[in-house]
Scaffold this motif. Structure first.
Motif, PDB file in Angstrom:
ATOM      1  N   THR A 287       0.830  -1.210   0.000  1.00 38.24           N
ATOM      2  CA  THR A 287       0.000   0.000   0.000  1.00 38.24           C
ATOM      3  C   THR A 287       0.861   1.256   0.000  1.00 38.24           C
ATOM      4  O   THR A 287       2.006   1.247   0.450  1.00 38.24           O
ATOM      5  N   ILE A 288       0.268   2.313  -0.514  1.00 42.48           N
ATOM      6  CA  ILE A 288       0.840   3.657  -0.408  1.00 42.48           C
ATOM      7  C   ILE A 288       0.100   4.339   0.732  1.00 42.48           C
ATOM      8  O   ILE A 288      -1.131   4.395   0.753  1.00 42.48           O
ATOM      9  N   ASN A 289       0.851   4.834   1.708  1.00 42.92           N
ATOM     10  CA  ASN A 289       0.260   5.478   2.879  1.00 42.92           C
ATOM     11  C   ASN A 289       0.496   6.974   2.820  1.00 42.92           C
ATOM     12  O   ASN A 289       1.623   7.419   2.563  1.00 42.92           O
ATOM     13  N   ILE A 290      -0.570   7.755   3.037  1.00 43.30           N
ATOM     14  CA  ILE A 290      -0.415   9.207   3.025  1.00 43.30           C
ATOM     15  C   ILE A 290      -0.934   9.829   4.313  1.00 43.30           C
ATOM     16  O   ILE A 290      -1.705   9.212   5.059  1.00 43.30           O
ATOM     17  N   GLU A 291      -0.510  11.059   4.529  1.00 44.02           N
ATOM     18  CA  GLU A 291      -1.011  11.864   5.639  1.00 44.02           C
ATOM     19  C   GLU A 291      -1.766  13.032   5.023  1.00 44.02           C
ATOM     20  O   GLU A 291      -1.243  13.712   4.149  1.00 44.02           O
ATOM     21  N   ALA A 292      -2.999  13.257   5.447  1.00 45.37           N
ATOM     22  CA  ALA A 292      -3.828  14.316   4.858  1.00 45.37           C
ATOM     23  C   ALA A 292      -4.569  15.053   5.969  1.00 45.37           C
ATOM     24  O   ALA A 292      -5.798  15.031   6.056  1.00 45.37           O
ATOM     25  N   LYS A 293      -3.819  15.731   6.808  1.00 47.31           N
ATOM     26  CA  LYS A 293      -4.365  16.333   8.027  1.00 47.31           C
ATOM     27  C   LYS A 293      -5.366  17.459   7.770  1.00 47.31           C
ATOM     28  O   LYS A 293      -6.239  17.713   8.590  1.00 47.31           O
TER      29      LYS A 293
ATOM     30  N   THR B  25      -6.155   6.437  -7.696  1.00 48.67           N
ATOM     31  CA  THR B  25      -5.002   7.039  -7.030  1.00 48.67           C
ATOM     32  C   THR B  25      -4.018   7.608  -8.044  1.00 48.67           C
ATOM     33  O   THR B  25      -3.631   6.924  -8.992  1.00 48.67           O
ATOM     34  N   ARG B  26      -3.654   8.861  -7.802  1.00 51.50           N
ATOM     35  CA  ARG B  26      -2.628   9.510  -8.622  1.00 51.50           C
ATOM     36  C   ARG B  26      -1.301   9.473  -7.861  1.00 51.50           C
ATOM     37  O   ARG B  26      -1.229   9.897  -6.699  1.00 51.50           O
ATOM     38  N   ILE B  27      -0.269   8.979  -8.508  1.00 53.99           N
ATOM     39  CA  ILE B  27       1.047   8.846  -7.881  1.00 53.99           C
ATOM     40  C   ILE B  27       1.930  10.035  -8.257  1.00 53.99           C
ATOM     41  O   ILE B  27       2.096  10.346  -9.447  1.00 53.99           O
ATOM     42  N   ASP B  28       2.490  10.690  -7.231  1.00 55.98           N
ATOM     43  CA  ASP B  28       3.358  11.852  -7.456  1.00 55.98           C
ATOM     44  C   ASP B  28       2.692  12.802  -8.459  1.00 55.98           C
ATOM     45  O   ASP B  28       1.561  13.204  -8.239  1.00 55.98           O
ATOM     46  N   ASP B  29       3.389  13.141  -9.560  1.00 58.89           N
ATOM     47  CA  ASP B  29       2.822  14.080 -10.535  1.00 58.89           C
ATOM     48  C   ASP B  29       2.365  13.396 -11.825  1.00 58.89           C
ATOM     49  O   ASP B  29       2.217  14.050 -12.864  1.00 58.89           O
ATOM     50  N   GLU B  30       2.126  12.098 -11.762  1.00 61.50           N
ATOM     51  CA  GLU B  30       1.644  11.381 -12.946  1.00 61.50           C
ATOM     52  C   GLU B  30       0.279  11.923 -13.374  1.00 61.50           C
ATOM     53  O   GLU B  30      -0.528  12.332 -12.547  1.00 61.50           O
TER      54      GLU B  30
ATOM     55  N   GLY C  54      -0.893  -3.031 -11.013  1.00 64.05           N
ATOM     56  CA  GLY C  54       0.537  -3.310 -10.962  1.00 64.05           C
ATOM     57  C   GLY C  54       1.225  -2.510  -9.876  1.00 64.05           C
ATOM     58  O   GLY C  54       0.730  -1.486  -9.417  1.00 64.05           O
ATOM     59  N   GLU C  55       2.366  -2.987  -9.444  1.00 66.60           N
ATOM     60  CA  GLU C  55       3.113  -2.315  -8.380  1.00 66.60           C
ATOM     61  C   GLU C  55       3.746  -1.031  -8.926  1.00 66.60           C
ATOM     62  O   GLU C  55       4.305  -1.009 -10.023  1.00 66.60           O
ATOM     63  N   VAL C  56       3.633   0.044  -8.173  1.00 66.94           N
ATOM     64  CA  VAL C  56       4.202   1.330  -8.589  1.00 66.94           C
ATOM     65  C   VAL C  56       5.079   1.891  -7.476  1.00 66.94           C
ATOM     66  O   VAL C  56       4.892   1.571  -6.303  1.00 66.94           O
ATOM     67  N   LEU C  57       6.002   2.737  -7.866  1.00 62.61           N
ATOM     68  CA  LEU C  57       6.862   3.402  -6.896  1.00 62.61           C
ATOM     69  C   LEU C  57       6.341   4.810  -6.658  1.00 62.61           C
ATOM     70  O   LEU C  57       6.212   5.591  -7.603  1.00 62.61           O
ATOM     71  N   CYS C  58       5.999   5.115  -5.428  1.00 66.06           N
ATOM     72  CA  CYS C  58       5.532   6.452  -5.068  1.00 66.06           C
ATOM     73  C   CYS C  58       6.606   7.117  -4.221  1.00 66.06           C
ATOM     74  O   CYS C  58       6.950   6.627  -3.140  1.00 66.06           O
ATOM     75  N   LYS C  59       7.153   8.231  -4.697  1.00 60.56           N
ATOM     76  CA  LYS C  59       8.277   8.873  -4.023  1.00 60.56           C
ATOM     77  C   LYS C  59       7.849   9.885  -2.963  1.00 60.56           C
ATOM     78  O   LYS C  59       8.342   9.860  -1.839  1.00 60.56           O
TER      79      LYS C  59
END
Length: 273
Positions: free
Chosen positions: A171-177, A191-196, A225-230
């Motif tokens: 999973t991609i985990n984010i903080e959205a306070k 889900t949008r990854i980085d600036d894709e 598919g597996e993606v890399l989120c920076k």
């Protein structure tokens, strides 16, 4: 903005279908004037800029709340010397103790004041507070219909609990306070990854991980598919799948996740990504 000839004034949290009717009444040199109350959590801060081509001027409520009716109009004219038209909603109030209405504005301002009537969807009037209420009960489709777009949480990537990729799913985990978080549970999302530019079909969880460590998480599993989120991700909610639930074992949780993925895949299959 000094050359603006028309302005739309409001809080505009959510930039929903009601707000869009005000923007349609602007001319080509229009500007959106956002009154910041400190409570915006659907489209916090500058997120509103993604939902209109017009420039936006942000005003803190504390800067203007003390002004009388005529003082407010003078203030606006100083900001917009070429101002000819003001667009407001039917329930617009301004000035100290919200004393003045759109009718007062018509009497004070020497240009045109256009008051936009109440906007309804299937007979229900559209308001930001109703969108918040829908999100809090998991009525994502209802909230999105009022918004005119998918409700989205954006945030920087944070570390998860470390067991997802090893024992469950990556999973991609984010903080959205700054955002209002929807009801705890599992959702079909995009889900949008980085600036894709590409939106990935995904299944997302919001809430406390009651089966494992009890910590709060906003996490998304990508389905194509597996993606890399920076750095960051944006999770757009499409539909509610199920409530958050405590499972008796990791095996039970795995079975539930597999079912969630199947439901989300079917829900998102026909969307144009």
């Amino acid at each position: 903005m000094k050359n603006s000839t028309s302005i739309a004034i409001g809080g505009f949290d959510g930039m929903h279908i009601g707000h869009q009717q005000l923007f349609k009444a602007l001319d080509k040199d229009g500007t959106i004037v956002v009154i910041e109350t400190g409570y915006a959590n659907l489209t916090p801060k500058r997120e509103r800029e993604h939902f209109s081509q017009y420039p936006i001027l942000y005003l803190e409520l504390d800067e203007i709340r003390h002004l009388g009716g005529e003082e407010f109009v003078i203030f606006l004219k100083e900001k917009f010397p070429r101002l000819k038209k003001i667009v407001v909603g039917y329930d617009f109030h301004f000035g100290k103790n919200r004393k003045y209405s759109s009718e007062d504005l018509k009497n004070i301002f020497d240009g045109e004041v256009e008051v936009i009537k109440e906007v309804a969807f299937h007979g229900d009037s559209v308001h930001s507070h109703k969108i918040r209420a829908k999100l809090q009960i998991g009525d994502i489709k209802g909230a999105n219909a009022f918004l005119g777009h998918n409700y989205t949480l954006k945030g920087g990537v944070v570390s998860g609990q470390g067991i997802g990729k090893k024992e469950l799913v990556a999973t991609i985990n984010i903080e959205a306070k700054e955002y209002l978080v929807p009801k705890e549970g599992v959702y079909a999302t995009l889900t949008r990854i980085d600036d894709e530019e590409h939106l990935h079909p995904s299944v997302s969880f919001v809430g406390h991980r009651v089966t494992t460590d009890g910590s709060f998480a906003i996490e998304s599993h990508i389905l194509d598919g597996e993606v890399l989120c920076k750095d960051k991700a944006a999770i757009s909610f499409v539909s509610f799948i199920r409530d958050n639930k405590k499972f008796n074992s990791m095996d039970e949780l795995k079975v539930a996740i597999k079912k969630d993925i199947s439901i989300a895949s079917k829900e998102l299959k026909f969307l144009q990504l």
